[in-house]
Design an enzyme around this catalytic site. Structure first.
Site, PDB file in Angstrom:
ATOM      1  N   ARG A   1       0.919  -1.148  -0.027  1.00 31.91           N
ATOM      2  CA  ARG A   1       0.035  -0.133   0.219  1.00 31.91           C
ATOM      3  C   ARG A   1       0.855   1.427   0.030  1.00 31.91           C
ATOM      4  O   ARG A   1       2.108   1.189   0.093  1.00 31.91           O
ATOM      5  CB  ARG A   1      -0.975   0.067   1.210  1.00 31.91           C
ATOM      6  CG  ARG A   1      -0.437  -0.584   2.528  1.00 31.91           C
ATOM      7  CD  ARG A   1       0.725   0.134   3.244  1.00 31.91           C
ATOM      8  NE  ARG A   1       0.280   1.420   3.455  1.00 31.91           N
ATOM      9  CZ  ARG A   1       1.498   2.351   3.584  1.00 31.91           C
ATOM     10  NH1 ARG A   1       2.707   2.188   3.673  1.00 31.91           N
ATOM     11  NH2 ARG A   1       1.182   3.617   3.705  1.00 31.91           N
ATOM     12  N   GLY A   2       0.145   2.215  -0.331  1.00 30.72           N
ATOM     13  CA  GLY A   2       1.075   3.733  -0.381  1.00 30.72           C
ATOM     14  C   GLY A   2       1.097   3.956  -1.826  1.00 30.72           C
ATOM     15  O   GLY A   2       1.404   3.024  -2.559  1.00 30.72           O
ATOM     16  N   ALA A   3       0.602   5.115  -2.253  1.00 22.93           N
ATOM     17  CA  ALA A   3       0.574   5.560  -3.665  1.00 22.93           C
ATOM     18  C   ALA A   3       1.638   5.024  -4.448  1.00 22.93           C
ATOM     19  O   ALA A   3       1.701   4.193  -5.513  1.00 22.93           O
ATOM     20  CB  ALA A   3       0.171   6.992  -3.711  1.00 22.93           C
TER      21      ALA A   3
ATOM     22  N   ARG B   1      -7.769  -0.334  -6.212  1.00 17.97           N
ATOM     23  CA  ARG B   1      -8.340   0.864  -5.145  1.00 17.97           C
ATOM     24  C   ARG B   1      -8.363   2.103  -6.180  1.00 17.97           C
ATOM     25  O   ARG B   1      -7.413   2.320  -7.165  1.00 17.97           O
ATOM     26  CB  ARG B   1      -6.839   0.863  -4.306  1.00 17.97           C
ATOM     27  CG  ARG B   1      -6.762  -0.225  -3.387  1.00 17.97           C
ATOM     28  CD  ARG B   1      -5.893  -0.156  -2.310  1.00 17.97           C
ATOM     29  NE  ARG B   1      -6.219   0.667  -1.086  1.00 17.97           N
ATOM     30  CZ  ARG B   1      -5.425   1.347  -0.595  1.00 17.97           C
ATOM     31  NH1 ARG B   1      -4.233   1.209  -0.487  1.00 17.97           N
ATOM     32  NH2 ARG B   1      -6.076   2.290   0.518  1.00 17.97           N
TER      33      ARG B   1
ATOM     34  N   GLN C   1      -1.770   2.740  10.352  1.00 20.38           N
ATOM     35  CA  GLN C   1      -0.442   2.900   9.680  1.00 20.38           C
ATOM     36  C   GLN C   1       0.779   3.692  10.317  1.00 20.38           C
ATOM     37  O   GLN C   1       1.728   3.337  10.156  1.00 20.38           O
ATOM     38  CB  GLN C   1      -0.651   3.295   8.224  1.00 20.38           C
ATOM     39  CG  GLN C   1      -1.462   2.331   7.084  1.00 20.38           C
ATOM     40  CD  GLN C   1      -2.849   3.077   7.012  1.00 20.38           C
ATOM     41  OE1 GLN C   1      -3.574   3.233   7.884  1.00 20.38           O
ATOM     42  NE2 GLN C   1      -3.312   2.870   5.741  1.00 20.38           N
TER      43      GLN C   1
ATOM     44  N   ASP D   1      -1.940  10.921  -1.851  1.00 23.39           N
ATOM     45  CA  ASP D   1      -2.336   9.920  -2.716  1.00 23.39           C
ATOM     46  C   ASP D   1      -2.981  10.325  -4.095  1.00 23.39           C
ATOM     47  O   ASP D   1      -2.647   9.813  -4.988  1.00 23.39           O
ATOM     48  CB  ASP D   1      -3.714   9.056  -2.074  1.00 23.39           C
ATOM     49  CG  ASP D   1      -3.071   8.133  -0.956  1.00 23.39           C
ATOM     50  OD1 ASP D   1      -2.966   8.851  -0.047  1.00 23.39           O
ATOM     51  OD2 ASP D   1      -2.626   7.093  -1.145  1.00 23.39           O
TER      52      ASP D   1
ATOM     53  N   LYS E   1      -4.613  10.108   3.495  1.00 23.75           N
ATOM     54  CA  LYS E   1      -5.414   9.279   4.537  1.00 23.75           C
ATOM     55  C   LYS E   1      -6.411  10.316   5.254  1.00 23.75           C
ATOM     56  O   LYS E   1      -5.889  11.441   5.779  1.00 23.75           O
ATOM     57  CB  LYS E   1      -4.257   8.584   5.501  1.00 23.75           C
ATOM     58  CG  LYS E   1      -4.977   7.568   6.356  1.00 23.75           C
ATOM     59  CD  LYS E   1      -5.722   6.489   5.609  1.00 23.75           C
ATOM     60  CE  LYS E   1      -4.851   5.943   4.622  1.00 23.75           C
ATOM     61  NZ  LYS E   1      -5.856   4.891   3.747  1.00 23.75           N
TER      62      LYS E   1
HETATM   63  C1  LIG Z   1       3.873   7.996   0.087  1.00 24.10           C
HETATM   64  S1  LIG Z   1       1.905   8.001  -0.346  1.00 24.10           S
HETATM   65  C2  LIG Z   1       1.443   7.195   1.178  1.00 24.10           C
HETATM   66  C3  LIG Z   1      -0.072   7.466   1.366  1.00 24.10           C
HETATM   67  O1  LIG Z   1      -0.734   6.336   1.050  1.00 24.10           O
HETATM   68  C4  LIG Z   1      -1.452   5.854   2.165  1.00 24.10           C
HETATM   69  O2  LIG Z   1      -2.771   5.399   1.881  1.00 24.10           O
HETATM   70  P1  LIG Z   1      -2.918   3.737   1.859  1.00 24.10           P
HETATM   71  O3  LIG Z   1      -1.880   3.148   2.951  1.00 24.10           O
HETATM   72  O4  LIG Z   1      -4.330   3.532   2.150  1.00 24.10           O
HETATM   73  O5  LIG Z   1      -2.504   3.347   0.650  1.00 24.10           O
HETATM   74  C5  LIG Z   1      -1.672   7.094   3.112  1.00 24.10           C
HETATM   75  O6  LIG Z   1      -2.583   7.916   2.312  1.00 24.10           O
HETATM   76  C6  LIG Z   1      -0.220   7.694   2.893  1.00 24.10           C
HETATM   77  O7  LIG Z   1      -0.056   9.216   3.095  1.00 24.10           O
END
Ligand SMILES: CSC[C@H]1O[C@H](OP(=O)(O)O)[C@H](O)[C@@H]1O
Length: 351
Positions: free
Chosen positions: A49-51, A92, A201, A242, A253
């Site tokens: 996960r993470g953009a 997603r 997270q 994101d 988030k």
């Molecule tokens: C480096 S961008 C990370 C960004 O993505 C996370 O969302 P997720 O864990 O649901 O994929 C979160 O918004 C982070 O800031």
């Protein structure tokens, strides 16, 4: 246990290895991904996960899907590759990096001259290139963020939200990339990591990354952020993104918008750290950014405990949008800039 630094995605021996982020911080496990269906599942279930990391994972997912296409006919191959793209697009909705990476892989397929086997090779090279590029971009963001930090005589205390670290990228991180660069240059006292309900997270991933590297981290609940700011404990807020709309409105988030409002109220700089590939120039404002709705169990289930009575209803948006006017600067690989300065980097988006 991991090497230092942490790389959440590794291409090795013809398959993708992913750190299973749903099992951190107490279990460090690596999963093998050998087909696009497994990669789609890994993205959807947040094993990865993470953009930016989602973009890299989707790129490899496109290659794994291409590798399994049996035809030697180029037109049939490209048509079947579109089906792989459709599968990955459905994982997603919010992180634009997913769609940008898929579009870039399809561009390679359309533009590469040669046999189907040569197309497949070009797709792997493109996926690997996206991964290497992201790591280099994160390091540039880290150093550009260091330069943008308040010039206080004391070492800085930075508040972070969610995880925008190595685990959310090809490595080094965006928001945590700035933390790493600031720590490297001995300008950082500690970070205050918001745990980031409901997926936690911050508690599970950001704290884990900092402990691995000996970066001082204080974990707080999200509702402590205002108090810490009022106490004068926070010099700057650093978050990831994101999707950023063309005017600078930023999806991140859920809860990021609240922290931005608190920072404004306490006259604390609020920074967004993200690669330019996270800017969606086709979206003029943030209210058009698709917001992922996640399962209610993330709200009511903590471990074995159900936190509420039956009979209640739930609302679980995974992201919110911070208006550009609350953002002090967006820190990119091209430098720190005001949201309105993004336009100079407008490119025809591939997503
Ligand atoms: C480096 S961008 C990370 C960004 O993505 C996370 O969302 P997720 O864990 O649901 O994929 C979160 O918004 C982070 O800031």
């Amino acid at each position: 246990m991991p090497s230092n630094p942490v790389y959440p995605i590794v291409w090795r021996d013809d398959r993708v290895l992913l750190i299973d982020q749903t099992r951190l911080p107490h279990n460090y496990t690596v999963v093998e991904i050998k087909c696009c269906e497994d990669m789609a599942r890994a993205i959807r279930t947040m094993i990865v996960r993470g953009a930016p990391a989602i973009g890299v994972a989707a790129a490899y997912g496109m290659y794994l899907g291409a590798r399994d296409i049996k035809t030697a006919d180029r037109e049939t191959f490209v048509t079947e590759l579109e089906e792989v793209a459709k599968l990955l697009r459905q994982t997603r909705p919010t992180a634009v990096n997913l769609f940008w990476a898929i579009a870039r892989m399809l561009k390679t397929a359309h533009e590469t001259i040669g046999s189907v086997d040569q197309l497949k090779t070009a797709l792997l090279v493109t996926a690997q290139g996206i991964q290497v590029e992201d790591l280099e971009i994160c390091k540039a963001i880290g150093d550009n963020g260091l330069a943008a930090m308040p010039a206080t005589p004391e070492k800085l205390c930075i508040l972070t939200y969610c995880n925008a670290g190595s685990l959310a990228t090809a490595g080094y991180g965006t928001a945590l990339g700035v933390v790493r660069s600031t720590w490297r240059e001995k300008r950082l006292a500690r970070i205050y990591a918001c745990e980031t309900r409901p997926r936690l997270q911050g508690a599970k991933l950001t704290a884990w990354e900092c402990v691995q590297e000996g970066i001082p981290v204080t974990l707080i609940t999200d509702n402590m952020a205002a108090h810490c700011m009022h106490q004068g404990l926070i010099d700057a807020v650093m978050v990831g993104a994101d999707r950023i709309a063309a005017n600078g409105d930023t999806a991140n988030k859920i809860g990021t918008y609240s922290v931005a409002l608190l920072a404004k109220a306490h006259n604390i700089p609020f920074f967004v750290a993200a690669p330019l590939s996270t800017v969606d120039f086709d979206l003029p404002t943030g209210d058009l950014i698709p917001i992922e709705e996640r399962h209610p169990s993330e709200i009511y289930q903590i471990g074995e405990t159900v936190t509420c009575p039956t009979g209640v209803e739930f609302y679980n948006p995974g992201f919110d949008v911070t208006p550009a006017e609350l953002i002090s600067a967006i820190i990119t690989e091209k430098g720190a800039m005001r949201p309105e300065e993004l336009q100079q980097f407008r490119v025809k988006q591939l997503a």
